[in-house]
Structure formats: C-alpha cells, structure tokens
Design a protein around this motif. Structure first.
Motif, mmCIF file in Angstrom:
data_model
loop_
_atom_site.group_PDB
_atom_site.id
_atom_site.type_symbol
_atom_site.label_atom_id
_atom_site.label_comp_id
_atom_site.label_asym_id
_atom_site.label_seq_id
_atom_site.Cartn_x
_atom_site.Cartn_y
_atom_site.Cartn_z
ATOM 1 N N LEU A 173 0.817 -1.201 0.000
ATOM 2 C CA LEU A 173 0.000 0.000 0.000
ATOM 3 C C LEU A 173 0.854 1.255 0.000
ATOM 4 N N ASN A 174 0.517 2.163 -0.870
ATOM 5 C CA ASN A 174 1.136 3.488 -0.858
ATOM 6 C C ASN A 174 0.024 4.514 -0.664
ATOM 7 N N ILE A 175 -0.029 5.084 0.521
ATOM 8 C CA ILE A 175 -1.099 6.028 0.826
ATOM 9 C C ILE A 175 -0.740 7.435 0.349
ATOM 10 N N ARG A 176 -1.778 8.230 0.124
ATOM 11 C CA ARG A 176 -1.600 9.658 -0.094
ATOM 12 C C ARG A 176 -1.796 10.340 1.259
ATOM 13 N N PHE A 177 -0.746 10.932 1.761
ATOM 14 C CA PHE A 177 -0.749 11.475 3.122
ATOM 15 C C PHE A 177 -1.902 12.444 3.351
ATOM 16 N N ASP A 178 -2.210 13.262 2.364
ATOM 17 C CA ASP A 178 -3.248 14.275 2.557
ATOM 18 C C ASP A 178 -4.659 13.718 2.460
ATOM 19 N N ALA A 210 -2.287 20.900 12.020
ATOM 20 C CA ALA A 210 -1.118 21.408 11.297
ATOM 21 C C ALA A 210 -1.148 21.020 9.824
ATOM 22 N N GLU A 211 -1.606 19.787 9.548
ATOM 23 C CA GLU A 211 -1.596 19.287 8.168
ATOM 24 C C GLU A 211 -2.946 19.450 7.485
ATOM 25 N N LYS A 212 -3.918 20.004 8.211
ATOM 26 C CA LYS A 212 -5.277 20.206 7.681
ATOM 27 C C LYS A 212 -5.865 18.890 7.171
ATOM 28 N N LEU A 213 -5.762 17.862 8.040
ATOM 29 C CA LEU A 213 -6.358 16.561 7.762
ATOM 30 C C LEU A 213 -7.716 16.478 8.441
ATOM 31 N N SER A 276 -18.904 7.294 4.358
ATOM 32 C CA SER A 276 -18.035 8.469 4.275
ATOM 33 C C SER A 276 -16.570 8.101 4.095
ATOM 34 N N LEU A 277 -16.210 6.865 4.413
ATOM 35 C CA LEU A 277 -14.806 6.471 4.397
ATOM 36 C C LEU A 277 -14.242 6.305 2.995
ATOM 37 N N ASP A 278 -15.099 6.361 1.978
ATOM 38 C CA ASP A 278 -14.609 6.330 0.601
ATOM 39 C C ASP A 278 -13.648 7.476 0.309
ATOM 40 N N MET A 279 -13.723 8.532 1.107
ATOM 41 C CA MET A 279 -12.909 9.724 0.874
ATOM 42 C C MET A 279 -11.437 9.535 1.244
ATOM 43 N N TYR A 280 -11.123 8.459 1.988
ATOM 44 C CA TYR A 280 -9.811 8.380 2.635
ATOM 45 C C TYR A 280 -8.963 7.217 2.146
ATOM 46 N N GLN A 328 5.071 8.543 15.971
ATOM 47 C CA GLN A 328 5.576 9.803 15.433
ATOM 48 C C GLN A 328 4.522 10.356 14.468
ATOM 49 N N THR A 329 4.488 11.655 14.319
ATOM 50 C CA THR A 329 3.417 12.245 13.510
ATOM 51 C C THR A 329 3.954 13.017 12.309
ATOM 52 N N ASN A 330 5.080 12.581 11.790
ATOM 53 C CA ASN A 330 5.573 13.193 10.558
ATOM 54 C C ASN A 330 5.152 12.346 9.356
ATOM 55 N N ARG A 331 5.146 12.972 8.207
ATOM 56 C CA ARG A 331 4.663 12.337 6.980
ATOM 57 C C ARG A 331 5.413 11.037 6.667
ATOM 58 N N ARG A 332 6.733 11.074 6.740
ATOM 59 C CA ARG A 332 7.508 9.892 6.369
ATOM 60 C C ARG A 332 7.182 8.703 7.274
ATOM 61 N N TYR A 333 7.087 8.942 8.585
ATOM 62 C CA TYR A 333 6.792 7.866 9.527
ATOM 63 C C TYR A 333 5.428 7.249 9.210
#
Length: 369
Positions: A173-178, A210-213, A276-280, A328-333
């Motif tokens: 799986l490769n997610i889109r972080f946003d 911070a990331e507007k998620l 609603s989870l189709d959005m994510y 951790q809450t950074n994108r890479r992690y």
C-alpha cells in the motif's frame, strides 16, 4: 417466540432532533463509538428484540422477555460503579448475557480496583448466564481474580460486523498522506492537564490541525456541539478557547474554529459513517471503534494503543497497531507505517474468532441472525 430485551443506547440517533446538546451527548453515552458495538449486537442476534434502558423494571422484564442481552464496553474500571444496575440484575429470573466486557487500565498492571457495585453486577450476570463475553485475555484474567471464571474471550462484537460491502485493502500500500482521517481521544477540553501534557492524543490533534487533515470526533463535546449546530463557539469562555488552542497548538481561535467546522467529522448513524470512508486512503488514531469501522469498511487503519482496553484487543484481533510511546506524527513515519502494516492477519483472525463468537451466542441460547 418470546422477545429478547437489549439494554443499550439507540442504534442510531437524529442529532438535530434532540432538544439540547447535553441530551444528545448522553444519548450516545458520551462517545459515538458506542454506536458500533450496539449496532453489531442488534444485527447479530435473531428474533424479536426490544430495547430497554438502565432503569428497567425487573418484574416487567421477567414477564415479557426470554433473556436480557447487554452490549458492554470498558466497564471494569475504578471510576465507574455499576451498583445500581447490580440491584436490578439481581432481581431478574431470566438469563442475562453480557457481550464485549472490557477492562480499563492505563498501564496493563494486572490489578484494577474494581468498585464493589461493579463486582456485584458482574457476579449477578455470571450467575444468570452460561458465559460472559470479554474483549481479551487481560479482562478474562481480571475477572478470574474476582472469582468469575465462566468467561469466553470473543473481542468486541463490532469486530464481526460488516458496516458495508467491502474488499480488504491490498497488502502493498502506498497512501496519499493528505487523504487521511485522524482520530484521537479526549473529553472536555476544559481539563488543563490534557492540553498541557505531551501525549499521543495531543500529538494527533496537533497533526490534524497542522496538516489540515480531516478529524473524526467521537467524544469531544466542544467540537461535537459545533459540528451539530448546538454551538458556534460563542458560548465558550476565554479559558476554554485558550485550552482548545493549546490542544491543537494554535493561538488563533478563529482559525481553529474554521478548521473544526471544515474538517471535523461526527456521525450518529453507522451506515453514513461507513459510506463516508470512501474519501480516505487511511485512518490513524487512538480510537478503537474508529479503527474497527475503517477496517470493516475496507479502509486501511492503524490503531495507536494506549491502555489495556486498546492493547488487549489489538493482541486478540491482530489489529494493525503501534504503541502510543512510539508514535511519530511526521509524513515519512506515517507513510512507512502503512506501507509495512499487515492487513491479512486482521481479516484471518476475524474469520477464526467469529466461530468462537457464534459459539458463545449459541451456548447462551441466542440464535445468530
């Protein structure tokens, strides 16, 4: 066929039809996650059913019901005393079936100071059922220490409920972080130590802002009141606004309010929640039922386990998880966390544990739907 009584909240609630926010908040038991295991039990048991409340008349139930089913949560806790319910159950002559009981212990200590009223309640149920359903081995061991051994480890009934038709997520799986949905655990923001102490919960609120998620709201009353239209935030005093700012790490109240209204999500109907989870691309956070809803809707999810209740279910059900102290809450992690998660074990264990759960219902005289 005699009907079965189910002691529960309503399976779905029309939020805007309630007379006040306080009424709405009480109706969901102060946590919309309660809707998941409530709906699961209602859907999983066959035959005529009727809802009853926590102030029921025992003589009426003895006359009208063949059994009483109680969907439970983390009721083995030092902070909750079920003495009043114990008195009512002790007067019942019909079978009583408790499903999904869990223990609440912050540090997995193996010892919980359970109030005597709650002990009486569990023992009264034990005497009126073949077996009690518990969420994991940890809860089973706590009950054993109290002298209660007719116990079956089933996990939470929500584990076995498909909230929509779905296929499991792909293993690679490769997610889109946003495209993430974040959830965390908090009650009122007026509790200053929460806002001012570092924790995985606070990290997740800050990540979303911070990331507007998008942010899933389950028990946070201030955000829930705003999202349901019972408040526009104008009735929050300066101290409460300041503390909410500290939770989300912003001094800008107007921007925080706009974020909550734009990206906060709250659901009082499980079907709408699931659709609603189709959005994510992914769901991440500390909420057990927010995680189960995602996984049982085919959406990749990782649970941040932070107490005995969440940890024992992760272990029992093979829920993909990470401990709160390693989050951790950074994108890479986060991207690597989801790339490495093993979804197959969860779905394999789900099928295996379903057999145990169906057997539990059967030995307690309940027919599966």
């Amino acid at each position: 066929m005699t009907k079965i009584g189910i002691l529960s909240i309503k399976p779905s609630i029309e939020a805007r039809s309630q007379p006040s926010f306080d009424r709405l908040y009480q109706m969901v038991g102060k946590n919309t996650g309660n809707l998941l295991f409530t709906n699961a039990v209602w859907n999983q048991i066959a035959g005529p059913k009727e809802r009853t409340n926590f102030s029921f008349c025992p003589s009426k139930l003895n006359e009208e019901y063949s059994a009483l089913v109680i969907p439970a949560a983390n009721w083995l806790s030092p902070s909750v005393d079920f003495g009043d319910l114990a008195k009512l159950v002790e007067a019942l002559k019909i079978p009583v079936v408790l499903i999904g009981l869990g223990a609440q212990d912050a540090d997995y200590s193996g010892s919980i100071d359970v109030p005597q009223g709650t002990v009486r309640f569990i023992k009264a149920v034990s005497e009126r059922s073949v077996s009690i359903s518990v969420r994991g081995a940890y809860t089973r061991d706590i009950l054993s220490s109290l002298g209660i051994d007719n116990v079956t480890v089933t996990g939470c009934p929500s584990l076995y409920q498909d909230f929509r038709t779905f296929s499991p997520p792909p293993q690679k799986l490769n997610i889109r972080f946003d495209r993430g949905l974040i959830h965390s655990t908090r009650y009122s923001a007026s509790h200053a130590p929460f806002a001012r102490t570092e924790s995985a919960h606070r990290k997740l609120f800050r990540l979303a802002y911070a990331e507007k998620l998008d942010l899933l709201i389950q028990s946070e009353p201030e955000e829930m009141a705003m999202l349901t239209g019972f408040s526009d935030g104008g009735d929050f005093d300066d101290r409460l606004r300041m503390l909410m700012g500290e939770v989300y790490n912003t001094p800008d109240w107007e921007d925080l309010k706009a974020f909550i209204l734009r990206q906060g999500r709250v659901y009082f109907d499980v079907s709408k929640w699931a659709s609603s989870l189709d959005m994510y691309d992914y769901v991440l956070g500390t909420r057990l039922h927010g995680t189960i809803m995602a996984l049982n809707s085919g959406v990749p999810a990782v649970l941040v386990h932070h107490d005995s209740r969440t940890r024992e279910l992760c272990e029992f059900a093979a829920i993909p998880s990470v401990s709160d102290d390693s989050l951790q809450t950074n994108r890479r992690y986060i991207e690597r966390l989801f790339a490495r998660a093993d979804w197959s074990r969860y779905y394999e264990m789900r099928e295996r544990n379903l057999t145990t759960y169906m057997n539990f219902l059967s030995i307690n005289g309940l027919s599966a739907a």
